[in-house]
Scaffold this motif. Structure first.
Motif, mmCIF file in Angstrom:
data_model
loop_
_atom_site.group_PDB
_atom_site.id
_atom_site.type_symbol
_atom_site.label_atom_id
_atom_site.label_comp_id
_atom_site.label_asym_id
_atom_site.label_seq_id
_atom_site.Cartn_x
_atom_site.Cartn_y
_atom_site.Cartn_z
ATOM 1 N N ALA A 91 -7.965 -30.256 -6.878
ATOM 2 C CA ALA A 91 -7.692 -31.559 -7.480
ATOM 3 C C ALA A 91 -6.832 -31.447 -8.736
ATOM 4 O O ALA A 91 -6.072 -32.355 -9.061
ATOM 5 C CB ALA A 91 -9.011 -32.254 -7.814
ATOM 6 N N VAL A 92 -6.933 -30.329 -9.437
ATOM 7 C CA VAL A 92 -6.221 -30.132 -10.700
ATOM 8 C C VAL A 92 -4.857 -29.477 -10.485
ATOM 9 O O VAL A 92 -3.956 -29.630 -11.308
ATOM 10 C CB VAL A 92 -7.092 -29.260 -11.640
ATOM 11 C CG1 VAL A 92 -6.411 -29.003 -12.961
ATOM 12 C CG2 VAL A 92 -8.446 -29.902 -11.848
ATOM 13 N N LEU A 93 -4.699 -28.793 -9.372
ATOM 14 C CA LEU A 93 -3.496 -27.980 -9.123
ATOM 15 C C LEU A 93 -2.184 -28.763 -9.226
ATOM 16 O O LEU A 93 -1.279 -28.331 -9.954
ATOM 17 C CB LEU A 93 -3.598 -27.282 -7.769
ATOM 18 C CG LEU A 93 -2.391 -26.452 -7.365
ATOM 19 C CD1 LEU A 93 -2.257 -25.246 -8.266
ATOM 20 C CD2 LEU A 93 -2.485 -26.024 -5.931
ATOM 21 N N PRO A 94 -2.013 -29.909 -8.545
ATOM 22 C CA PRO A 94 -0.715 -30.597 -8.644
ATOM 23 C C PRO A 94 -0.349 -30.981 -10.080
ATOM 24 O O PRO A 94 0.811 -30.861 -10.469
ATOM 25 C CB PRO A 94 -0.909 -31.849 -7.769
ATOM 26 C CG PRO A 94 -1.981 -31.476 -6.813
ATOM 27 C CD PRO A 94 -2.897 -30.563 -7.567
ATOM 28 N N GLY A 95 -1.334 -31.419 -10.852
ATOM 29 C CA GLY A 95 -1.056 -31.774 -12.246
ATOM 30 C C GLY A 95 -0.600 -30.589 -13.067
ATOM 31 O O GLY A 95 0.314 -30.689 -13.893
ATOM 32 N N ALA A 102 7.559 -29.686 -16.068
ATOM 33 C CA ALA A 102 8.057 -30.494 -17.178
ATOM 34 C C ALA A 102 8.527 -29.597 -18.322
ATOM 35 O O ALA A 102 9.506 -29.911 -19.007
ATOM 36 C CB ALA A 102 6.963 -31.440 -17.675
ATOM 37 N N ARG A 103 7.831 -28.473 -18.513
ATOM 38 C CA ARG A 103 8.245 -27.524 -19.559
ATOM 39 C C ARG A 103 9.470 -26.731 -19.150
ATOM 40 O O ARG A 103 10.325 -26.430 -19.973
ATOM 41 C CB ARG A 103 7.092 -26.556 -19.870
ATOM 42 C CG ARG A 103 6.076 -27.149 -20.814
ATOM 43 C CD ARG A 103 5.044 -26.127 -21.168
ATOM 44 N NE ARG A 103 3.927 -26.393 -20.257
ATOM 45 C CZ ARG A 103 2.967 -25.569 -19.956
ATOM 46 N NH1 ARG A 103 2.958 -24.367 -20.454
ATOM 47 N NH2 ARG A 103 2.009 -25.910 -19.143
ATOM 48 N N GLN A 104 9.538 -26.367 -17.866
ATOM 49 C CA GLN A 104 10.658 -25.566 -17.372
ATOM 50 C C GLN A 104 11.198 -26.203 -16.095
ATOM 51 O O GLN A 104 10.840 -25.796 -14.985
ATOM 52 C CB GLN A 104 10.204 -24.133 -17.085
ATOM 53 C CG GLN A 104 9.752 -23.381 -18.302
ATOM 54 C CD GLN A 104 9.285 -21.980 -17.940
ATOM 55 O OE1 GLN A 104 8.783 -21.737 -16.850
ATOM 56 N NE2 GLN A 104 9.453 -21.056 -18.863
ATOM 57 N N ARG A 131 3.283 -35.507 -3.428
ATOM 58 C CA ARG A 131 2.803 -36.756 -4.027
ATOM 59 C C ARG A 131 2.829 -36.690 -5.548
ATOM 60 O O ARG A 131 3.040 -37.694 -6.217
ATOM 61 C CB ARG A 131 1.380 -37.053 -3.559
ATOM 62 C CG ARG A 131 1.295 -37.725 -2.226
ATOM 63 C CD ARG A 131 -0.101 -38.270 -1.959
ATOM 64 N NE ARG A 131 -1.146 -37.286 -2.135
ATOM 65 C CZ ARG A 131 -1.617 -36.471 -1.185
ATOM 66 N NH1 ARG A 131 -1.107 -36.534 0.027
ATOM 67 N NH2 ARG A 131 -2.575 -35.613 -1.440
ATOM 68 N N ALA A 132 2.627 -35.508 -6.101
ATOM 69 C CA ALA A 132 2.623 -35.349 -7.558
ATOM 70 C C ALA A 132 4.031 -35.344 -8.141
ATOM 71 O O ALA A 132 4.194 -35.406 -9.350
ATOM 72 C CB ALA A 132 1.891 -34.062 -7.942
ATOM 73 N N GLY A 133 5.045 -35.223 -7.282
ATOM 74 C CA GLY A 133 6.417 -35.284 -7.785
ATOM 75 C C GLY A 133 7.189 -33.976 -7.692
ATOM 76 O O GLY A 133 8.306 -33.887 -8.177
ATOM 77 N N VAL A 134 6.612 -32.974 -7.061
ATOM 78 C CA VAL A 134 7.327 -31.711 -6.875
ATOM 79 C C VAL A 134 8.298 -31.903 -5.715
ATOM 80 O O VAL A 134 7.891 -32.208 -4.597
ATOM 81 C CB VAL A 134 6.337 -30.547 -6.592
ATOM 82 C CG1 VAL A 134 7.107 -29.259 -6.380
ATOM 83 C CG2 VAL A 134 5.339 -30.413 -7.724
#
Length: 146
Positions: A91-95, A102-104, A131-134
């Protein structure tokens, strides 16, 4: 008169102008052996048996990709370069991946799934990342034996 034997006994010794390199060779050999023994111990990673497929090799420029490993038991591990193979919840992985991107920006995201992992698990992971934007997600494989 001095006898000739007396003057010959007091000859001066000439200093040697050569460097003795034998100790340097010994030290170099010992260091070589130490590095040969320790080099295999420095390679770390997760024990994942990759599927085999013919694909072109990706050559990373200067930056290491984000690698998500899926072990045979379904455990997810995230390697962002900062933290090598840190266990992470699905559940935390995509974020976490989006934060790293966002950093790189522009880092490639690769999934390294074990051969024994269910195909649906890998597809679900890829869909969650999309879905997370990758935008781009790649799959890692091993080349087939020749």
């Amino acid at each position: 008169m001095n006898p000739p034997s007396v003057s010959r006994g007091r000859q001066r010794r000439r200093p040697m102008a050569e460097i003795n390199v034998v100790p340097y060779i010994d030290v170099t050999l010992v260091l070589l052996i130490i590095f040969m023994v320790t080099a295999p111990m420095l390679q770390t990673g997760v024990d994942v048996e990759l599927p085999q497929a013919e694909a072109r090799t990706i050559h990373p420029e200067d930056r290491l990709p984000i690698v998500i490993s899926v072990k045979a038991d379904g455990t997810l591990l995230l390697d962002t370069g900062d933290q090598a193979d840190a266990p992470v919840d699905a559940a935390v992985l995509p974020g976490r991946v989006v934060e790293q991107l966002a950093r790189q920006p522009g880092l490639p995201v690769l999934i390294r799934g074990d051969r024994q992992v269910d195909y649906g698990r890998v597809v679900t992971l890829m869909a969650a990342l999309k879905r997370a934007g990758v935008e781009r997600v790649g799959l890692m494989t091993q080349p087939p034996p020749e």
